[in-house]
Design an enzyme around this catalytic site. Structure first.
Site, PDB file in Angstrom:
ATOM      1  N   SER A 101       0.835  -1.197   0.000  1.00 25.34           N
ATOM      2  CA  SER A 101       0.000   0.000   0.000  1.00 25.34           C
ATOM      3  C   SER A 101       0.874   1.252   0.000  1.00 25.34           C
ATOM      4  O   SER A 101       0.367   2.362  -0.006  1.00 25.34           O
ATOM      5  CB  SER A 101      -0.935   0.003   1.223  1.00 25.34           C
ATOM      6  OG  SER A 101      -0.181  -0.150   2.416  1.00 25.34           O
TER       7      SER A 101
ATOM      8  N   ASN B 130      -2.410  -2.301  13.097  1.00 26.70           N
ATOM      9  CA  ASN B 130      -3.878  -2.156  13.049  1.00 26.70           C
ATOM     10  C   ASN B 130      -4.352  -0.897  13.774  1.00 26.70           C
ATOM     11  O   ASN B 130      -5.192  -0.163  13.262  1.00 26.70           O
ATOM     12  CB  ASN B 130      -4.545  -3.394  13.653  1.00 26.70           C
ATOM     13  CG  ASN B 130      -4.197  -4.658  12.879  1.00 26.70           C
ATOM     14  OD1 ASN B 130      -3.561  -4.580  11.814  1.00 26.70           O
ATOM     15  ND2 ASN B 130      -4.596  -5.805  13.406  1.00 26.70           N
TER      16      ASN B 130
ATOM     17  N   THR C 184     -39.748  24.856 -11.776  1.00 26.16           N
ATOM     18  CA  THR C 184     -40.048  23.533 -11.223  1.00 26.16           C
ATOM     19  C   THR C 184     -40.286  22.664 -12.455  1.00 26.16           C
ATOM     20  O   THR C 184     -40.811  23.163 -13.459  1.00 26.16           O
ATOM     21  CB  THR C 184     -41.310  23.530 -10.336  1.00 26.16           C
ATOM     22  OG1 THR C 184     -42.422  23.942 -11.118  1.00 26.16           O
ATOM     23  CG2 THR C 184     -41.163  24.468  -9.132  1.00 26.16           C
ATOM     24  N   HIS C 185     -39.863  21.430 -12.405  1.00 23.42           N
ATOM     25  CA  HIS C 185     -39.951  20.541 -13.583  1.00 23.42           C
ATOM     26  C   HIS C 185     -39.218  21.140 -14.785  1.00 23.42           C
ATOM     27  O   HIS C 185     -39.579  20.852 -15.917  1.00 23.42           O
ATOM     28  CB  HIS C 185     -41.406  20.255 -13.957  1.00 23.42           C
ATOM     29  CG  HIS C 185     -42.263  19.860 -12.794  1.00 23.42           C
ATOM     30  ND1 HIS C 185     -42.486  18.550 -12.432  1.00 23.42           N
ATOM     31  CD2 HIS C 185     -42.930  20.615 -11.889  1.00 23.42           C
ATOM     32  CE1 HIS C 185     -43.262  18.512 -11.360  1.00 23.42           C
ATOM     33  NE2 HIS C 185     -43.538  19.760 -11.007  1.00 23.42           N
TER      34      HIS C 185
ATOM     35  N   SER D  33     -13.890  23.341 -29.002  1.00 24.09           N
ATOM     36  CA  SER D  33     -14.028  22.037 -29.641  1.00 24.09           C
ATOM     37  C   SER D  33     -12.889  21.879 -30.640  1.00 24.09           C
ATOM     38  O   SER D  33     -12.473  22.845 -31.276  1.00 24.09           O
ATOM     39  CB  SER D  33     -15.377  21.963 -30.357  1.00 24.09           C
ATOM     40  OG  SER D  33     -15.325  21.027 -31.415  1.00 24.09           O
TER      41      SER D  33
ATOM     42  N   LYS E  54     -17.410  26.737 -30.987  1.00 31.41           N
ATOM     43  CA  LYS E  54     -17.845  26.236 -29.690  1.00 31.41           C
ATOM     44  C   LYS E  54     -17.128  26.867 -28.498  1.00 31.41           C
ATOM     45  O   LYS E  54     -15.940  27.134 -28.518  1.00 31.41           O
ATOM     46  CB  LYS E  54     -17.640  24.711 -29.618  1.00 31.41           C
ATOM     47  CG  LYS E  54     -18.604  23.931 -30.472  1.00 31.41           C
ATOM     48  CD  LYS E  54     -20.030  23.982 -29.953  1.00 31.41           C
ATOM     49  CE  LYS E  54     -20.192  23.213 -28.697  1.00 31.41           C
ATOM     50  NZ  LYS E  54     -20.882  21.953 -28.823  1.00 31.41           N
TER      51      LYS E  54
ATOM     52  N   ASN F 117     -17.519  25.717 -24.570  1.00 30.19           N
ATOM     53  CA  ASN F 117     -18.232  24.734 -23.764  1.00 30.19           C
ATOM     54  C   ASN F 117     -18.004  24.918 -22.264  1.00 30.19           C
ATOM     55  O   ASN F 117     -16.907  25.270 -21.848  1.00 30.19           O
ATOM     56  CB  ASN F 117     -17.782  23.323 -24.159  1.00 30.19           C
ATOM     57  CG  ASN F 117     -18.126  23.003 -25.606  1.00 30.19           C
ATOM     58  OD1 ASN F 117     -19.157  23.440 -26.115  1.00 30.19           O
ATOM     59  ND2 ASN F 117     -17.266  22.259 -26.268  1.00 30.19           N
TER      60      ASN F 117
ATOM     61  N   GLU G 239     -19.425  20.749 -16.459  1.00 27.03           N
ATOM     62  CA  GLU G 239     -19.688  19.354 -16.824  1.00 27.03           C
ATOM     63  C   GLU G 239     -18.808  18.392 -16.025  1.00 27.03           C
ATOM     64  O   GLU G 239     -19.260  17.342 -15.583  1.00 27.03           O
ATOM     65  CB  GLU G 239     -19.445  19.155 -18.321  1.00 27.03           C
ATOM     66  CG  GLU G 239     -20.461  19.893 -19.182  1.00 27.03           C
ATOM     67  CD  GLU G 239     -20.000  19.982 -20.623  1.00 27.03           C
ATOM     68  OE1 GLU G 239     -19.930  18.940 -21.293  1.00 27.03           O
ATOM     69  OE2 GLU G 239     -19.690  21.104 -21.076  1.00 27.03           O
TER      70      GLU G 239
ATOM     71  N   TYR H 124      -9.767  -6.756  12.718  1.00 28.62           N
ATOM     72  CA  TYR H 124      -9.039  -6.331  11.533  1.00 28.62           C
ATOM     73  C   TYR H 124      -8.967  -7.449  10.502  1.00 28.62           C
ATOM     74  O   TYR H 124      -8.737  -8.611  10.830  1.00 28.62           O
ATOM     75  CB  TYR H 124      -7.607  -5.883  11.890  1.00 28.62           C
ATOM     76  CG  TYR H 124      -6.849  -5.396  10.657  1.00 28.62           C
ATOM     77  CD1 TYR H 124      -6.969  -4.083  10.223  1.00 28.62           C
ATOM     78  CD2 TYR H 124      -6.061  -6.272   9.916  1.00 28.62           C
ATOM     79  CE1 TYR H 124      -6.307  -3.646   9.073  1.00 28.62           C
ATOM     80  CE2 TYR H 124      -5.401  -5.856   8.771  1.00 28.62           C
ATOM     81  CZ  TYR H 124      -5.525  -4.543   8.350  1.00 28.62           C
ATOM     82  OH  TYR H 124      -4.883  -4.122   7.212  1.00 28.62           O
TER      83      TYR H 124
ATOM     84  N   GLN I 186      -7.463  -2.547   4.209  1.00 27.58           N
ATOM     85  CA  GLN I 186      -6.467  -1.728   3.515  1.00 27.58           C
ATOM     86  C   GLN I 186      -7.081  -1.044   2.294  1.00 27.58           C
ATOM     87  O   GLN I 186      -6.583  -0.024   1.835  1.00 27.58           O
ATOM     88  CB  GLN I 186      -5.289  -2.625   3.092  1.00 27.58           C
ATOM     89  CG  GLN I 186      -4.181  -1.886   2.391  1.00 27.58           C
ATOM     90  CD  GLN I 186      -2.921  -2.726   2.313  1.00 27.58           C
ATOM     91  OE1 GLN I 186      -2.300  -3.010   3.325  1.00 27.58           O
ATOM     92  NE2 GLN I 186      -2.554  -3.155   1.119  1.00 27.58           N
TER      93      GLN I 186
ATOM     94  N   LYS J 205      -8.451   3.034   1.526  1.00 27.97           N
ATOM     95  CA  LYS J 205      -7.712   4.279   1.310  1.00 27.97           C
ATOM     96  C   LYS J 205      -7.855   4.934  -0.044  1.00 27.97           C
ATOM     97  O   LYS J 205      -8.104   6.140  -0.130  1.00 27.97           O
ATOM     98  CB  LYS J 205      -6.227   4.032   1.585  1.00 27.97           C
ATOM     99  CG  LYS J 205      -5.928   3.876   3.056  1.00 27.97           C
ATOM    100  CD  LYS J 205      -4.505   3.424   3.231  1.00 27.97           C
ATOM    101  CE  LYS J 205      -4.331   2.624   4.499  1.00 27.97           C
ATOM    102  NZ  LYS J 205      -5.285   1.489   4.659  1.00 27.97           N
TER     103      LYS J 205
HETATM  104  N1  ARG Z   1      -1.429  -1.313   5.405  1.00 30.21           N
HETATM  105  C1  ARG Z   1      -2.325  -1.849   6.347  1.00 30.21           C
HETATM  106  C2  ARG Z   1      -3.728  -1.226   6.217  1.00 30.21           C
HETATM  107  O1  ARG Z   1      -3.825  -0.246   5.612  1.00 30.21           O
HETATM  108  C3  ARG Z   1      -1.830  -1.577   7.732  1.00 30.21           C
HETATM  109  C4  ARG Z   1      -2.280  -2.579   8.703  1.00 30.21           C
HETATM  110  C5  ARG Z   1      -1.718  -3.904   8.342  1.00 30.21           C
HETATM  111  N2  ARG Z   1      -1.951  -4.857   9.384  1.00 30.21           N
HETATM  112  C6  ARG Z   1      -1.724  -6.130   9.183  1.00 30.21           C
HETATM  113  N3  ARG Z   1      -1.935  -6.918  10.188  1.00 30.21           N
HETATM  114  N4  ARG Z   1      -1.333  -6.620   8.033  1.00 30.21           N
HETATM  115  O2  ARG Z   1      -4.694  -1.740   6.681  1.00 30.21           O
END
Ligand code: ARG
Length: 472
Positions: free
Chosen positions: A22, A109, A154-155, A276, A282, A284, A289, A316, A321, A324
């Site tokens: 990650s 965790n 409205t509408h 365009s 054009k 735009n 949009e 957990y 993960q 994110k």
């Molecule tokens: N990169 C992990 C996450 O975002 C961190 C926690 C990982 N924990 C583990 N026991 N592998 O969740």
């Protein structure tokens, strides 16, 4: 080999590393990861869990790591999976054995849950401030065009005349609630997970209250399993962002409609429109949009995270993960769209004549006519019926309501008086809606003043003059 290699005889396969890393996206959490580690190490030393000297080394080492990260010199290693292990490994490189004590009483965790809350708390503030800049842009556009009248829809059908400023103030109310939502969510974000360990707490005498205070958290999360397993605050944050995006999307849609040739209610500055590649004529409204279009990915992030969480047993699971990328993308998207919209609004010029011409269709004042009858004592249903017949009569004759004389009007509205003929005037129509929340200039001006106080804005001399003219 990874930092957790003790019980393994082989490193993870290459695909596993690709799947599980990650660091390519959680690196943005580094300031928070370091902030959390500094507080944690300080607490460990205070509690006599690690030597004070080691805590001192850890702190100075973490500051060095932070400098490397800030300057872009830090070398990220995919085989170290995530931001936590990248930082810890570099720390140990820099300070030696003391670094190996940092992870005492802590798990990734509770560490990631803490990093995310610190990050979200900052983002709530940052996004709140960006919404305020959009509010200021809306306010300026409204205050500089306080007398402009356009048809309210409205509408998507002409309904009743309203002030352009009233229309913009509607969005300001919505965005104001968006800020409230973010700040409300911020209260629940502002709780400390650290000390939960992997899931069950710790056998060591950790002082969680101290860490909470150090990190500016209002309180600690009181259940260690909850602390590591849930992501409800991220979901809530995404929901708040989804609502912001939805509001922006509607504003964008109004602007795109107003900008179309059929309406031509507003002009948008060249820097905020695009051409365009084929049609030379054009211009735009791409900003509007894309604002509308990007709403989809914000909703997607919300749906994605809800779906990720729904089947997970406590506590957990690595699935978490996946919380994110969507969150980060939604945050980046909403910030980009908010600031671009604010900048675009500064270039929007309403065409007051076109708006007024569209709002001057006497049919838009049919409700005013019915309410004049109510003022005579007639039940509204009956008034509605009589005016409806009048409208039908005019349509058959091919004339506007304003073109009928009193005699013609009395055929369907027997109690019509000469004053009724003066009803078909959009200025009178808006001025007559002088109740709290109505579109009367006096009400709208009051709202602009309220917002000016909140936003720290000043009425220009011109808008003060306009407001005076409106009152007369
Ligand atoms: N990169 C992990 C996450 O975002 C961190 C926690 C990982 N924990 C583990 N026991 N592998 O969740």
């Amino acid at each position: 080999m990874p930092l957790w290699d003790g019980r393994f005889s082989q490193s993870p396969a290459e695909q596993v590393l690709k799947l599980s890393e990650s660091i390519s996206y959680d690196r943005r959490l580094y300031p928070y990861d370091i902030q959390g580690s500094l507080a944690h190490a300080k607490m460990l030393a205070r509690q006599g869990i690690i030597p004070k000297e080691d805590a001192r080394k850890i702190a100075s080492g973490l500051r060095k790591v932070k400098k490397e990260l800030d300057s872009g010199k830090f070398v990220f290693k995919t085989e170290l999976e995530d931001i936590h292990m990248n930082i810890e490994a570099r720390l140990t490189e820099l300070v030696g054995p003391a670094g190996a004590r940092l992870h005492t009483g802590r798990s990734r965790n509770d560490q990631i849950a803490t990093d995310e809350r610190l990050y979200l708390r900052d983002q709530a503030d940052e996004i709140g401030i960006t919404v305020i800049s959009l509010l200021k842009a809306l306010w300026k556009l409204a205050a500089e065009n306080e007398t402009a009248i356009l048809p309210g829809f409205t509408h998507l059908q002409h309904a009743q005349p309203v002030l352009f400023a009233h229309h913009l103030l509607a969005y300001m109310e919505m965005l104001g609630r968006d800020i409230e939502r973010l700040m409300d969510c911020r209260r629940r974000i502002n709780r400390l997970p650290l000390g939960a360990g992997a899931l069950a707490g710790s056998t060591l005498p950790l002082d969680r209250e101290f860490v909470a205070k150090e990190l500016g958290f209002e309180d600690v999360l009181v259940n260690s399993m909850d602390a590591v397993a849930d992501r409800d605050v991220s979901i809530e944050f995404l929901a708040a962002l989804a609502i912001v995006a939805m509001h922006l999307s509607r504003l964008a849609e109004d602007i795109a409609i107003w900008f179309s040739q059929e309406f031509a209610f507003v002009e948008i500055g060249d820097a905020f429109t695009t051409g365009s590649s084929l049609m030379p004529q054009k211009k735009n409204p791409d900003v509007a949009e894309l604002t509308r279009g990007k709403t989809g990915r914000v909703y997607g992030a919300l749906m994605g995270l809800l779906t990720t969480l729904k089947g997970l047993p406590l506590t957990y699971n690595r699935d978490l993960q996946e919380d994110k990328e969507g969150l980060f993308d939604a945050i980046d998207t909403v910030k980009l769209v908010l600031s671009t919209m604010a900048a675009m609004l500064a270039t929007v010029k309403p065409n007051a004549e076109r708006m007024l011409a569209a709002a001057s269709d006497p049919a838009l004042m049919a409700t005013d006519l019915a309410e004049a009858l109510v003022r005579q004592g007639m039940p509204f249903r009956e008034a509605h019926h009589q005016v409806g017949r009048f409208v039908g009569d005019c349509a058959r004759k091919g004339i506007t309501l304003a073109e009928a004389d009193l005699k013609a009007m009395r055929k369907t509205i027997p109690s019509a008086t000469p004053e009724f003929l003066a009803i078909f005037n959009p200025q009178h129509s808006v001025a007559a809606r002088d109740i709290v929340g109505g579109t009367a200039p006096a009400q709208v001006h009051g709202q602009l003043l309220e917002w000016a106080k909140l936003l720290g804005m000043k009425m220009s001399r011109k808008s003060k003059k306009d407001a005076k003219k409106n009152k007369e």
